[in-house]
Structure formats: structure tokens, C-alpha cells
Design a protein around this motif. Structure first.
Motif, PDB file in Angstrom:
ATOM      1  N   ASP A  89     -14.098   0.008 -16.392  1.00 35.33           N
ATOM      2  CA  ASP A  89     -12.797   0.545 -15.965  1.00 35.33           C
ATOM      3  C   ASP A  89     -11.710  -0.508 -16.144  1.00 35.33           C
ATOM      4  O   ASP A  89     -10.935  -0.809 -15.230  1.00 35.33           O
ATOM      5  CB  ASP A  89     -12.846   1.033 -14.519  1.00 35.33           C
ATOM      6  CG  ASP A  89     -11.909   2.214 -14.290  1.00 35.33           C
ATOM      7  OD1 ASP A  89     -12.015   3.197 -15.028  1.00 35.33           O
ATOM      8  OD2 ASP A  89     -11.063   2.142 -13.387  1.00 35.33           O
ATOM      9  N   SER A 131     -15.807   4.144 -17.922  1.00 31.53           N
ATOM     10  CA  SER A 131     -14.545   4.669 -17.407  1.00 31.53           C
ATOM     11  C   SER A 131     -14.788   5.501 -16.148  1.00 31.53           C
ATOM     12  O   SER A 131     -15.528   6.487 -16.163  1.00 31.53           O
ATOM     13  CB  SER A 131     -13.875   5.546 -18.471  1.00 31.53           C
ATOM     14  OG  SER A 131     -12.615   6.008 -18.032  1.00 31.53           O
ATOM     15  N   ARG A 153      -4.828   8.149 -13.480  1.00 39.19           N
ATOM     16  CA  ARG A 153      -6.254   8.149 -13.834  1.00 39.19           C
ATOM     17  C   ARG A 153      -6.500   8.822 -15.174  1.00 39.19           C
ATOM     18  O   ARG A 153      -7.250   8.312 -16.010  1.00 39.19           O
ATOM     19  CB  ARG A 153      -7.058   8.813 -12.717  1.00 39.19           C
ATOM     20  CG  ARG A 153      -8.540   9.015 -12.974  1.00 39.19           C
ATOM     21  CD  ARG A 153      -9.283   7.826 -13.515  1.00 39.19           C
ATOM     22  NE  ARG A 153      -9.147   6.603 -12.758  1.00 39.19           N
ATOM     23  CZ  ARG A 153      -9.646   5.442 -13.141  1.00 39.19           C
ATOM     24  NH1 ARG A 153     -10.312   5.347 -14.281  1.00 39.19           N
ATOM     25  NH2 ARG A 153      -9.472   4.361 -12.421  1.00 39.19           N
ATOM     26  N   HIS A 193      -9.206   4.541 -22.368  1.00 37.19           N
ATOM     27  CA  HIS A 193     -10.561   4.011 -22.514  1.00 37.19           C
ATOM     28  C   HIS A 193     -11.283   4.649 -23.703  1.00 37.19           C
ATOM     29  O   HIS A 193     -12.017   3.961 -24.431  1.00 37.19           O
ATOM     30  CB  HIS A 193     -11.359   4.247 -21.230  1.00 37.19           C
ATOM     31  CG  HIS A 193     -10.902   3.403 -20.083  1.00 37.19           C
ATOM     32  ND1 HIS A 193     -11.195   3.707 -18.768  1.00 37.19           N
ATOM     33  CD2 HIS A 193     -10.183   2.246 -20.048  1.00 37.19           C
ATOM     34  CE1 HIS A 193     -10.669   2.782 -17.979  1.00 37.19           C
ATOM     35  NE2 HIS A 193     -10.051   1.892 -18.726  1.00 37.19           N
ATOM     36  N   HIS A 252     -12.119   3.372  -9.183  1.00 34.53           N
ATOM     37  CA  HIS A 252     -11.949   2.137  -9.940  1.00 34.53           C
ATOM     38  C   HIS A 252     -13.014   1.087  -9.631  1.00 34.53           C
ATOM     39  O   HIS A 252     -13.388   0.299 -10.496  1.00 34.53           O
ATOM     40  CB  HIS A 252     -10.556   1.556  -9.655  1.00 34.53           C
ATOM     41  CG  HIS A 252     -10.254   0.305 -10.401  1.00 34.53           C
ATOM     42  ND1 HIS A 252     -10.297   0.221 -11.776  1.00 34.53           N
ATOM     43  CD2 HIS A 252      -9.912  -0.944  -9.957  1.00 34.53           C
ATOM     44  CE1 HIS A 252      -9.988  -1.002 -12.157  1.00 34.53           C
ATOM     45  NE2 HIS A 252      -9.764  -1.731 -11.081  1.00 34.53           N
TER      46      HIS A 252
END
Length: 289
Positions: free
Chosen positions: A136, A232, A244, A251, A271
Motif C-alpha cells: 500500500d 493494495s 482510496r 497501484h 492502509h
């Protein structure tokens, strides 16, 4: 010699390594000296102690090292700028203290740009990097992170972080982020992370984030023939509720940009993937070692 840590478990030890300019950085080492080295880079504003759950799941035949960047926990404070280049140089110093033939670098949040920078440097110098795991990570392909508005946000957060630490409010505010760690680990991580010195260090890192990401956008790290697994988080948290979806898209773009890239969703995580789904991170590391 390292000292056993009751917080990390009997198989883990605390060590100190010295940087090229003489600072001491505290490392948390599990496993045993081995051909394979796994180094875990923490996110912005937190001690590497929170990698404990991941380290506990890694094979005993690899050497797994988490550490505290300058200014956090047991690591020496520095007055030098805490920009991406400086943070990458410290990570290289940690790597060089542990003999190895194979290297896997794992970076969470702001640790992602740090490990990518180091991996690209080492590949360019002819060293072997067996793989990179981005957890992440803070991603330059998320356009909102490169705006002047975000630069102002980081500047404000830097000032607020120092103020909250000064009045003793950082530790209680951290309870939600650290929930899921064993009690003793949680306590040790909070003590190492939310002191006044650590808050000043976090603030010093925050003011360089936008410039670091802008440089990565202009000059992406080259990692040809290096497997890059991009984990992710799929759940929103308190601080990333409005972005988000943008971050998940970024990602995917990043994973696709590498010749050996792989996108790995973390369905049960916000996260803080190292706490929510440590087994997922450990699985990706095992695939690379």
C-alpha cells in the motif's frame, strides 16, 4: 552482539548498525544469518517495530531485518534533511551491514518509494535484487499526491504532529492505527514512534514527500527483470476515505509498469496492511525468496 527482545520474541534480536556518517540505527532482526536477506522499510512517522507480525511468519532460514530510521525509537537523531535521497542512503547502509547473496526489499506506505529508489540504485550498480514488495505504498501515479494542495496539507500535518506530541496527545490518537498488534508490541511501537523527537522526525520527512514523488514521476526507478509485487489495501480508513479508489488505481498502474510486476489486492486491509493482513505480505515475500 544483539540483545534478545521480549517484545519481538525469543527468536528476534535488537542490534545497532552504523551509517556512513557515524549515526546508529536500531534494527530488529529475526531468523538467522543467511544467504537471503529481507529488509522491511516502515512508513512515514512510525517505528519499524510494527513489522513484528510479518517477521514472525517468515521462514527461519532467511534473515529478516526491520529498523528505525534516524530520529525514531532507539535510532540516533540527525539534523540532516529527511528527503527521499537521504532515507534511501540510510537503507543502503542497513543492507550493507548484513552479508547476503539474495535481497528482497519490502516497503510500506512511504517506505515504498524508499525501497524502489534503493532497488534501482543497486540494479544499476550490478547488484542482485531478488524482488521488491510494495505494501500500500505512497504512489506517484496518484495525481492528488503531487498537487500544491497536498504540499500544504503535509506542511500543516507536520506542524500539527509536533504540537500534538508536545502536549502528549499523539499516543492516544495512535490507538486505532496500532490496534491488532500484541499488547507489548503495541506499547513498544507507540513509545518508539510518538515521542517529541519522533514527531519532529516525522515532520521533517513530511515536508519532502511531494518533491520526492514528483522526482519519481519524472524519473521512474528502472527495475527490469526484478519481480515487483504491489499489495493494495481494498478497505478505506479514516485518513484515506476520499482517495482510496485513486490509490488503488495508481497501484495497478505501477504494477503494470514493471516487466515483472504483479498486483495483489489486500481485501481485508485498510492502509495498515502489516497489521491487518501480515500473512499476505509474508506470502509474497516467500514467493520471492
Amino acid at each position: 552482539m544483539g540483545e534478545s527482545s521480549p517484545v519481538l520474541g525469543v527468536s528476534s534480536q535488537l542490534h545497532y548498525v552504523q551509517t556512513r556518517d557515524g549515526r546508529r540505527l536500531r534494527t530488529m532482526t529475526s531468523g538467522r544469518p543467511a544467504d537471503t536477506l529481507v529488509v522491511l522499510e516502515a512508513g512515514l512517522g512510525v517505528s519499524g517495530l510494527y513489522w513484528t507480525l510479518v517477521q514472525a511468519l517468515l521462514p527461519a532460514h532467511v534473515c529478516a531485518v526491520a529498523y528505525e530510521r534516524s530520529g525514531y525509537g532507539g535510532s540516533d537523531v540527525t539534523a540532516d534533511p529527511r528527503d527521499l535521497n537521504s532515507l534511501a542512503s540510510d537503507l543502503e547502509d542497513v543492507i550493507d551491514k548484513y552479508p547476503h547473496r539474495r535481497l528482497v526489499l519490502v516497503g510500506h506506505s512511504w517506505g515504498g518509494p524508499i525501497v524502489r529508489t534503493v532497488a534501482a540504485r543497486r540494479v544499476a550498480a550490478g547488484s542482485v535484487v531478488s524482488g521488491v514488495v510494495l505494501v500500500d505504498h505512497t504512489d506517484e501515479n496518484a495525481d492528488y499526491l503531487l498537487t500544491e494542495s497536498m504540499r500544504k496539507t503535509f506542511s500543516t500535518l507536520a506542524a500539527v504532529t509536533v504540537l500534538l506530541a508536545r502536549v502528549g496527545l499523539m499516543r492516544p490518537l495512535s490507538a486505532l492505527a496500532m490496534r491488532g498488534l500484541p499488547r507489548e508490541v503495541r506499547r513498544a511501537t507507540r513509545e518508539a514512534t510518538y515521542s517529541r523527537a519522533s514527531a519532529r522526525t516525522a515532520a521533517a520527512e513530511m515536508v519532502h514527500v511531494v518533491d520526492g514523488l514528483t522526482e519519481l514521476r519524472r524519473h521512474p526507478p528502472v527495475l527490469e527483470q526484478v519481480p515487483v509485487h504491489v499489495i493494495s489495501a481494498q478497505r478505506t480508513g479514516f485518513l484515506d476515505r476520499s482517495h482510496r479508489a485513486d490509490l488503488m488505481t495508481a497501484h495497478r498502474i505501477t504494477a503494470d509498469s514493471f516487466s515483472m510486476g504483479r498486483f495483489v489486492p489486500a481485501p481485508e486491509s485498510n492502509h495498515m496492511v502489516p497489521i491487518c493482513e501480515p500473512e499476505l505480505i509474508a506470502e509474497q515475500i516467500r514467493l520471492l525468496v
